[in-house]
Design a protein around this motif. Sequence first.
Motif, PDB file in Angstrom:
ATOM      1  N   SER A 118       0.811  -1.228   0.000  1.00 43.79           N
ATOM      2  CA  SER A 118       0.000   0.000   0.000  1.00 43.79           C
ATOM      3  C   SER A 118       0.840   1.271   0.000  1.00 43.79           C
ATOM      4  O   SER A 118       0.324   2.366  -0.202  1.00 43.79           O
ATOM      5  CB  SER A 118      -0.866   0.036   1.259  1.00 43.79           C
ATOM      6  OG  SER A 118      -0.059   0.283   2.411  1.00 43.79           O
ATOM      7  N   ILE A 119       2.128   1.145   0.290  1.00 38.74           N
ATOM      8  CA  ILE A 119       2.965   2.332   0.495  1.00 38.74           C
ATOM      9  C   ILE A 119       3.352   2.952  -0.849  1.00 38.74           C
ATOM     10  O   ILE A 119       3.802   2.232  -1.737  1.00 38.74           O
ATOM     11  CB  ILE A 119       4.235   1.959   1.291  1.00 38.74           C
ATOM     12  CG1 ILE A 119       3.855   1.282   2.613  1.00 38.74           C
ATOM     13  CG2 ILE A 119       5.108   3.177   1.518  1.00 38.74           C
ATOM     14  CD1 ILE A 119       5.039   0.738   3.393  1.00 38.74           C
ATOM     15  N   HIS A 259      10.368  -0.436  16.442  1.00 36.22           N
ATOM     16  CA  HIS A 259       9.016  -0.430  17.034  1.00 36.22           C
ATOM     17  C   HIS A 259       7.900  -0.679  16.021  1.00 36.22           C
ATOM     18  O   HIS A 259       6.729  -0.494  16.338  1.00 36.22           O
ATOM     19  CB  HIS A 259       8.765   0.911  17.731  1.00 36.22           C
ATOM     20  CG  HIS A 259       9.799   1.225  18.768  1.00 36.22           C
ATOM     21  ND1 HIS A 259       9.803   0.657  20.016  1.00 36.22           N
ATOM     22  CD2 HIS A 259      10.902   2.002  18.713  1.00 36.22           C
ATOM     23  CE1 HIS A 259      10.851   1.093  20.700  1.00 36.22           C
ATOM     24  NE2 HIS A 259      11.532   1.913  19.936  1.00 36.22           N
ATOM     25  N   ILE A 260       8.252  -1.055  14.802  1.00 36.92           N
ATOM     26  CA  ILE A 260       7.217  -1.260  13.778  1.00 36.92           C
ATOM     27  C   ILE A 260       6.478  -2.557  14.099  1.00 36.92           C
ATOM     28  O   ILE A 260       7.066  -3.620  14.165  1.00 36.92           O
ATOM     29  CB  ILE A 260       7.852  -1.327  12.367  1.00 36.92           C
ATOM     30  CG1 ILE A 260       8.639  -0.043  12.082  1.00 36.92           C
ATOM     31  CG2 ILE A 260       6.782  -1.551  11.303  1.00 36.92           C
ATOM     32  CD1 ILE A 260       7.887   1.236  12.289  1.00 36.92           C
ATOM     33  N   PRO A 261       5.160  -2.453  14.308  1.00 36.43           N
ATOM     34  CA  PRO A 261       4.418  -3.616  14.806  1.00 36.43           C
ATOM     35  C   PRO A 261       4.007  -4.594  13.707  1.00 36.43           C
ATOM     36  O   PRO A 261       3.855  -4.217  12.547  1.00 36.43           O
ATOM     37  CB  PRO A 261       3.183  -2.977  15.436  1.00 36.43           C
ATOM     38  CG  PRO A 261       2.963  -1.732  14.657  1.00 36.43           C
ATOM     39  CD  PRO A 261       4.321  -1.267  14.178  1.00 36.43           C
ATOM     40  N   TYR A 264       3.090  -4.531   9.601  1.00 31.41           N
ATOM     41  CA  TYR A 264       3.401  -3.280   8.901  1.00 31.41           C
ATOM     42  C   TYR A 264       4.784  -3.339   8.255  1.00 31.41           C
ATOM     43  O   TYR A 264       5.647  -4.120   8.661  1.00 31.41           O
ATOM     44  CB  TYR A 264       3.329  -2.094   9.865  1.00 31.41           C
ATOM     45  CG  TYR A 264       1.916  -1.566   9.987  1.00 31.41           C
ATOM     46  CD1 TYR A 264       1.488  -0.508   9.190  1.00 31.41           C
ATOM     47  CD2 TYR A 264       1.007  -2.146  10.854  1.00 31.41           C
ATOM     48  CE1 TYR A 264       0.199  -0.044   9.270  1.00 31.41           C
ATOM     49  CE2 TYR A 264      -0.295  -1.689  10.938  1.00 31.41           C
ATOM     50  CZ  TYR A 264      -0.691  -0.629  10.145  1.00 31.41           C
ATOM     51  OH  TYR A 264      -1.974  -0.171  10.210  1.00 31.41           O
ATOM     52  N   TYR A 279       8.514   5.835   5.214  1.00 38.60           N
ATOM     53  CA  TYR A 279       7.151   5.545   4.787  1.00 38.60           C
ATOM     54  C   TYR A 279       6.690   4.271   5.476  1.00 38.60           C
ATOM     55  O   TYR A 279       7.366   3.260   5.414  1.00 38.60           O
ATOM     56  CB  TYR A 279       7.105   5.341   3.265  1.00 38.60           C
ATOM     57  CG  TYR A 279       7.433   6.581   2.500  1.00 38.60           C
ATOM     58  CD1 TYR A 279       8.751   6.977   2.309  1.00 38.60           C
ATOM     59  CD2 TYR A 279       6.423   7.381   1.993  1.00 38.60           C
ATOM     60  CE1 TYR A 279       9.051   8.143   1.630  1.00 38.60           C
ATOM     61  CE2 TYR A 279       6.721   8.545   1.303  1.00 38.60           C
ATOM     62  CZ  TYR A 279       8.028   8.925   1.123  1.00 38.60           C
ATOM     63  OH  TYR A 279       8.319  10.079   0.462  1.00 38.60           O
ATOM     64  N   MET A 280       5.557   4.357   6.137  1.00 38.43           N
ATOM     65  CA  MET A 280       5.053   3.183   6.848  1.00 38.43           C
ATOM     66  C   MET A 280       3.605   2.911   6.474  1.00 38.43           C
ATOM     67  O   MET A 280       2.791   3.828   6.395  1.00 38.43           O
ATOM     68  CB  MET A 280       5.156   3.457   8.351  1.00 38.43           C
ATOM     69  CG  MET A 280       4.664   2.322   9.217  1.00 38.43           C
ATOM     70  SD  MET A 280       4.850   2.783  10.971  1.00 38.43           S
ATOM     71  CE  MET A 280       3.561   1.758  11.669  1.00 38.43           C
ATOM     72  N   GLY A 281       3.304   1.654   6.217  1.00 39.45           N
ATOM     73  CA  GLY A 281       1.933   1.259   5.900  1.00 39.45           C
ATOM     74  C   GLY A 281       1.852  -0.247   5.806  1.00 39.45           C
ATOM     75  O   GLY A 281       2.844  -0.946   6.059  1.00 39.45           O
ATOM     76  N   GLU A 282       0.674  -0.754   5.449  1.00 41.19           N
ATOM     77  CA  GLU A 282       0.529  -2.195   5.300  1.00 41.19           C
ATOM     78  C   GLU A 282       1.222  -2.643   4.023  1.00 41.19           C
ATOM     79  O   GLU A 282       1.047  -2.040   2.971  1.00 41.19           O
ATOM     80  CB  GLU A 282      -0.949  -2.570   5.282  1.00 41.19           C
ATOM     81  CG  GLU A 282      -1.598  -2.362   6.642  1.00 41.19           C
ATOM     82  CD  GLU A 282      -3.097  -2.612   6.631  1.00 41.19           C
ATOM     83  OE1 GLU A 282      -3.494  -3.733   6.299  1.00 41.19           O
ATOM     84  OE2 GLU A 282      -3.847  -1.678   6.953  1.00 41.19           O
TER      85      GLU A 282
END
Lengths: 380, 380
Positions: A118-119, A259-261, A264, A279-282
């Motif tokens: 998605s990113i 810390h990226i859970p 993700y 950039y962070m997303g699913e």
Amino acid sequence: MKIGLLGHGTIGAGVDRIIEEISCMEVKSVMSLEVDDSFRDRHVEDIDTIVNDPEIDTVVEVMGGVEPAFTFTSKALKAGKNLVTANKALVAAHYKDLIALSEEYGGAFRATASAGGSIPWLVNLERAKRVDQILNLSGIMNGTTNFILSKMKDEGADFDDVLKEAQCLGFAEANPAADIDGPDIRRKLNISANVAYDVLIAEDDIPTFGIRNVTAKDIENVSSLGLTLKLLGVSGKTDAGVYAYVEPTLLPGSDVIAHIPANYNLIRYEGKYAGVQSYMGEGAGRYPTAYNVVEDLFDILAGTKHFYSTEARETVPDNSIPVHRYYVRTGAESAALSGITEEQREGFVLTKPVSVQEMHGVIKDILTSDPAAFMAGIPE
Amino acid sequence: MKIGLLGHGTIGAGVDRIIEEISCMEVKSVMSLEVDDSFRDRHVEDIDTIVNDPEIDTVVEVMGGVEPAFTFTSKALKAGKNLVTANKALVAAHYKDLIALSEEYGGAFRATASAGGSIPWLVNLERAKRVDQILNLSGIMNGTTNFILSKMKDEGADFDDVLKEAQCLGFAEANPAADIDGPDIRRKLNISANVAYDVLIAEDDIPTFGIRNVTAKDIENVSSLGLTLKLLGVSGKTDAGVYAYVEPTLLPGSDVIAHIPANYNLIRYEGKYAGVQSYMGEGAGRYPTAYNVVEDLFDILAGTKHFYSTEARETVPDNSIPVHRYYVRTGAESAALSGITEEQREGFVLTKPVSVQEMHGVIKDILTSDPAAFMAGIPE
């Protein structure tokens, strides 16, 4: 824009559904091994029916795999169609060929969803290059392995148990090799480096070490060092050349990436001017991935033609450039490892700073006598 | 592209320097209160010299402040020039006017650097809207206050000491009100919400509570709850309306935003399809901010005309929509506070879930008798 859709699985059904609400696009024809009522009236059996349909200007390929995807997309480009794909295996293997066909026959070629789900990663990397110089990039590019490592840390669980849970939840494949051994990350890193540095890297030239061998004890050891384990793809460009590798990496708590859970992704680059941009997303999932496919379609409507650079040059990564220390856990005797050991701890060693090239060679050698050995890089 | 540059301070000098290396752009004229040798030969004294120069097609405004920036940029747009600005005070105050002038006279208007500094936030928000529906957005939009809160947490230091250090390091202004009381964040939130939901919100309609009153004891209390304090801008759109507010917020360690270090910003949105997309980078600084100004210039060269939507409607945020609990620390007696208190702890209270509108009203009332009171929201 009239679209021929190749594949109607998780991503394909998402693309089809999103486009239903967009007035300037229509999915006219669908090729799929399994057919359901939502597209039975639009189903075609043969790629040539799509390629020879003059009304269809754009082909979206979300079948996955290199073949027959490459045969089908080549036919589409040769017929002058635009091509959008989310297929990282295809793009990593045939980046150069697809660019060349797009260039020769005039159809656009875009593949934003092939790295990062998605990113809007590749499209922003491309945009950044207009002004900036990309110095390096790295990130968590695979949600499955991040889920496994997060669970192991939070629950002190063992690898096999967490992998089984991930498979049960649908986060991991029955054959998990592409995730846990790193090839999925390697492909996304490959595509990202190609775009960032205008190079063409061969997948096999990227040294890759996965997390198949990580144990609850490794996680405990890593925690005792005050660090967190993540599986990263890393690359950069210096005056000496381009480097690229995939390896488990130990990170301090001060680094956000520690810390990226769960599932993700976080991908980042460092630009000469813009500094570090993250950039962070699913990184997967029906609508998140389908979203970026439809964004590519909008970019084509807006007149963006080529997928990234047509001036990329074939390049072999030089992994003697990046140098850092390593955590190594093995029961095997290794003269090479002894030669680079800085500190022997209870059950593991910490090496002196060595090149990625050297360490990936040493661990390969160790694995022949201790197939359960594990290593992780410790960036400066 | 020939450019008239208004302002040659931190950002302006960065823009000038980056453009030196770009063959398709030239800074022809510069207006600045202070002149140095790097642009003495290009310096002009009067805005009309730039506005009446037919060679100059684009004006870049990086002076800061509402006036004379609005007068100058209006003149530029009325002369049909393109306008790029990094000035959040200008854009928050005159978003509607600048869009209208751009629309009427045909010049482009872009302002990506006005929210998020180096982060391509607004341009990605704009891009996302082509396909997706923005449900909400929030983030750390001010590096100075994030630096202060990070330091207070890490070192147990008091607010005044950390503020002095930030001022000494150049991270905070001599008059820190715009940072610590929240108006800087309010402006960036205002611009972001305008773009995300196609609305025109007046700055004063966004309830804003800053961190001027936070103490080392508050940080200790928050840690005892297992939470981390950050100052956030938050907004969203539901069927009931649009909401927007700025307030200190308590976050669990599982939320990445609790780990954003020092002077970084992280801004995120949740899309119906793309899920949560987060952007992290430096929110200020010469080259990071100048970088996004030059990206806007490239977008104009690529044919992008308007800065975001021309269809925005004037909207008053409805902050009765968002409801959550609050941490409140005050020595004052307050019947209103007693009425919403769920739990009295040693030195602070935790409220029942109340609307943002109600709580910002209650704290305003408390401040009249206890000017040192502090509150922070606790999202569900």
